[in-house]
Scaffold this active site. Structure first.
Site, mmCIF file in Angstrom:
data_model
loop_
_atom_site.group_PDB
_atom_site.id
_atom_site.type_symbol
_atom_site.label_atom_id
_atom_site.label_comp_id
_atom_site.label_asym_id
_atom_site.label_seq_id
_atom_site.Cartn_x
_atom_site.Cartn_y
_atom_site.Cartn_z
ATOM 1 N N ARG A 72 18.153 -26.334 -41.819
ATOM 2 C CA ARG A 72 17.874 -26.520 -40.471
ATOM 3 C C ARG A 72 18.789 -27.061 -39.523
ATOM 4 N NH1 ARG A 72 11.896 -28.425 -39.186
ATOM 5 N NH2 ARG A 72 12.664 -28.018 -37.166
ATOM 6 N N HIS A 121 8.942 -35.457 -30.928
ATOM 7 C CA HIS A 121 9.217 -35.515 -32.411
ATOM 8 C C HIS A 121 10.322 -35.950 -33.003
ATOM 9 C CE1 HIS A 121 5.444 -32.089 -32.127
ATOM 10 N NE2 HIS A 121 4.988 -33.694 -32.058
ATOM 11 N N THR A 190 5.176 -23.183 -26.123
ATOM 12 C CA THR A 190 4.517 -24.015 -27.086
ATOM 13 C C THR A 190 3.144 -23.341 -27.425
ATOM 14 O OG1 THR A 190 3.546 -25.912 -27.956
ATOM 15 C CG2 THR A 190 3.966 -25.687 -25.554
ATOM 16 N N ASN A 215 5.108 -18.265 -21.601
ATOM 17 C CA ASN A 215 4.946 -17.708 -22.959
ATOM 18 C C ASN A 215 4.968 -16.305 -22.889
ATOM 19 O OD1 ASN A 215 4.157 -17.616 -25.747
ATOM 20 N ND2 ASN A 215 3.674 -19.760 -25.479
ATOM 21 N N ALA A 217 3.237 -14.910 -24.983
ATOM 22 C CA ALA A 217 1.903 -14.594 -25.879
ATOM 23 C C ALA A 217 0.819 -15.680 -25.357
ATOM 24 C CB ALA A 217 2.089 -14.617 -27.169
HETATM 25 P P1 OAD Z 1 5.144 -22.635 -32.373
HETATM 26 O O1 OAD Z 1 5.852 -21.917 -33.358
HETATM 27 O O2 OAD Z 1 3.683 -23.122 -32.917
HETATM 28 O O3 OAD Z 1 4.847 -21.839 -30.982
HETATM 29 C C1 OAD Z 1 6.110 -21.294 -30.328
HETATM 30 C C2 OAD Z 1 5.381 -20.641 -29.125
HETATM 31 O O4 OAD Z 1 6.469 -20.325 -28.570
HETATM 32 C C3 OAD Z 1 4.521 -19.440 -29.384
HETATM 33 O O5 OAD Z 1 3.434 -19.685 -28.683
HETATM 34 C C4 OAD Z 1 5.305 -18.363 -28.949
HETATM 35 O O6 OAD Z 1 4.389 -17.218 -28.367
HETATM 36 C C5 OAD Z 1 6.312 -18.611 -27.870
HETATM 37 N N1 OAD Z 1 7.298 -18.146 -27.697
HETATM 38 C C6 OAD Z 1 8.272 -17.546 -28.766
HETATM 39 N N2 OAD Z 1 9.190 -16.922 -28.041
HETATM 40 C C7 OAD Z 1 9.209 -17.418 -26.722
HETATM 41 C C8 OAD Z 1 10.210 -17.496 -25.743
HETATM 42 N N3 OAD Z 1 11.275 -16.509 -25.736
HETATM 43 N N4 OAD Z 1 9.929 -18.052 -24.573
HETATM 44 C C9 OAD Z 1 8.858 -18.679 -24.396
HETATM 45 N N5 OAD Z 1 7.953 -18.850 -25.437
HETATM 46 C C10 OAD Z 1 8.254 -18.306 -26.686
HETATM 47 O O7 OAD Z 1 5.838 -23.864 -31.940
HETATM 48 P P2 OAD Z 1 5.700 -25.249 -31.350
HETATM 49 O O8 OAD Z 1 4.456 -24.979 -30.172
HETATM 50 O O9 OAD Z 1 6.604 -25.796 -30.498
HETATM 51 O O10 OAD Z 1 6.106 -30.141 -35.124
HETATM 52 O O11 OAD Z 1 5.180 -26.261 -32.475
HETATM 53 C C11 OAD Z 1 4.795 -27.530 -32.218
HETATM 54 C C12 OAD Z 1 4.975 -28.248 -33.367
HETATM 55 O O12 OAD Z 1 4.527 -27.633 -34.638
HETATM 56 C C13 OAD Z 1 6.354 -28.604 -33.629
HETATM 57 O O13 OAD Z 1 6.881 -29.527 -32.772
HETATM 58 C C14 OAD Z 1 6.469 -29.008 -35.080
HETATM 59 C C15 OAD Z 1 5.665 -27.835 -35.685
HETATM 60 O O14 OAD Z 1 4.826 -28.043 -36.800
HETATM 61 C C16 OAD Z 1 6.331 -30.883 -36.268
HETATM 62 O O15 OAD Z 1 7.217 -30.558 -36.954
HETATM 63 C C17 OAD Z 1 5.790 -32.406 -36.330
#
Ligand code: OAD
Length: 246
Positions: A72, A121, A190, A215, A217
């Site tokens: 990563r 994080h 997110t 977002n 979605a």
């Molecule tokens: P997720 O993978 O859970 O969510 C990503 C979000 O981004 C989803 O709602 C997608 O619909 C949206 N998305 C995708 N492409 C996009 C774009 N081009 N513009 C805007 N939005 C878009 O990721 P996080 O919410 O960041 O924690 O996850 C939260 C935490 O869970 C992370 O920090 C990590 C993970 O496990 C740890 O590692 C502790």
């Protein structure tokens, strides 16, 4: 289809003093960094988070976890900030107070001109001792995987927050404080599923902030949002900055 920028939102932002932005993996998606929960391409699609992102997983299989983070780290090192990151730097100029809180560990928000960013994080480019928690800048390559702490000989690990671990206290407190004072709170890219980060928009809402979500979605937060701007952050945020500068 991308949502147009509503003129009511532009008016609200023009009179806002304190703006807070919470970003997640979706903001880095357009830089080629996979999100976590996409069923096909997401980082968790091959492994479950418990297999890779917990202290237990590291204790059981430190080599696998270190190598996954190494992969990563390399991926992220090749990634470049996208228009969403640049638009957020521009946005900070437009409000008396602007706080950027991120769940992303890739460091892509650290651009020239960026103000302080709250990294909830951690940061994948930093390494710390698994035993003592101290940040380690360099170590001898002895061929050990994971490498060993030069001070105590314990394993080294990335300085990121794993599941079952608390968030850094000072960062969480600053993020909470800013969220409670926000006039407008943006939740961008997110899924809003991982707490306590996911509680920040609720803190803001409970203190009468206007909530804006960006977002492509819907998420569990969408029904609570005053404005849902549906589409990629790299398209919507530059449009928003353009509308605000008009
Ligand atoms: P997720 O993978 O859970 O969510 C990503 C979000 O981004 C989803 O709602 C997608 O619909 C949206 N998305 C995708 N492409 C996009 C774009 N081009 N513009 C805007 N939005 C878009 O990721 P996080 O919410 O960041 O924690 O996850 C939260 C935490 O869970 C992370 O920090 C990590 C993970 O496990 C740890 O590692 C502790």
């Amino acid at each position: 289809m991308t949502s147009p920028i509503p003129s009511e939102l532009v008016d609200t932002l023009r009179s806002a003093n304190r703006v807070v932005v919470l970003t997640g993996a979706g903001v880095s998606a357009e830089s080629g960094v996979p999100t976590f929960r996409d069923a096909q391409t997401g980082l968790w699609s091959q492994y479950s988070p418990e297999e890779l992102a917990t202290p237990r997983a590291f204790r059981q299989n430190p080599k696998l976890v270190w190598e996954w983070y190494q992969w990563r780290r390399e991926l992220v090192s090749k990634a470049k900030p996208n228009p969403a990151h640049y638009a957020l730097v521009e946005m900070q100029e437009l409000f008396p107070e602007f706080t950027l809180i991120t769940q992303n560990v890739d460091g892509l928000h650290r651009l020239p001109g960026s103000n302080i960013i709250i990294e909830l994080h951690g940061n994948i480019h930093r390494t710390k001792c698994f035993q003592e928690g101290t940040i380690v800048e360099s170590w001898k390559d002895t061929g050990d995987v994971p490498p060993k702490c030069p001070d105590c000989g314990g394993w080294l690990r990335p300085d990121v927050v794993w599941f079952e671990e608390p968030l850094p206290e000072a960062e969480l407190e600053s993020a909470m404080k800013a969220s409670r004072k926000a006039d407008v709170f943006f939740s961008i890219g997110t899924s809003g599923l991982v707490y306590p980060a996911a509680s920040l928009p609720h803190e803001a809402l409970n203190h009468n902030a206007t909530l804006v979500e960006i977002n492509p979605a819907p998420t569990p937060l969408t029904p609570k949002a005053d404005f849902m701007l549906k589409g990629p952050a790299g398209v919507i945020l530059p449009e928003l900055v353009k509308a605000l500068r008009k």
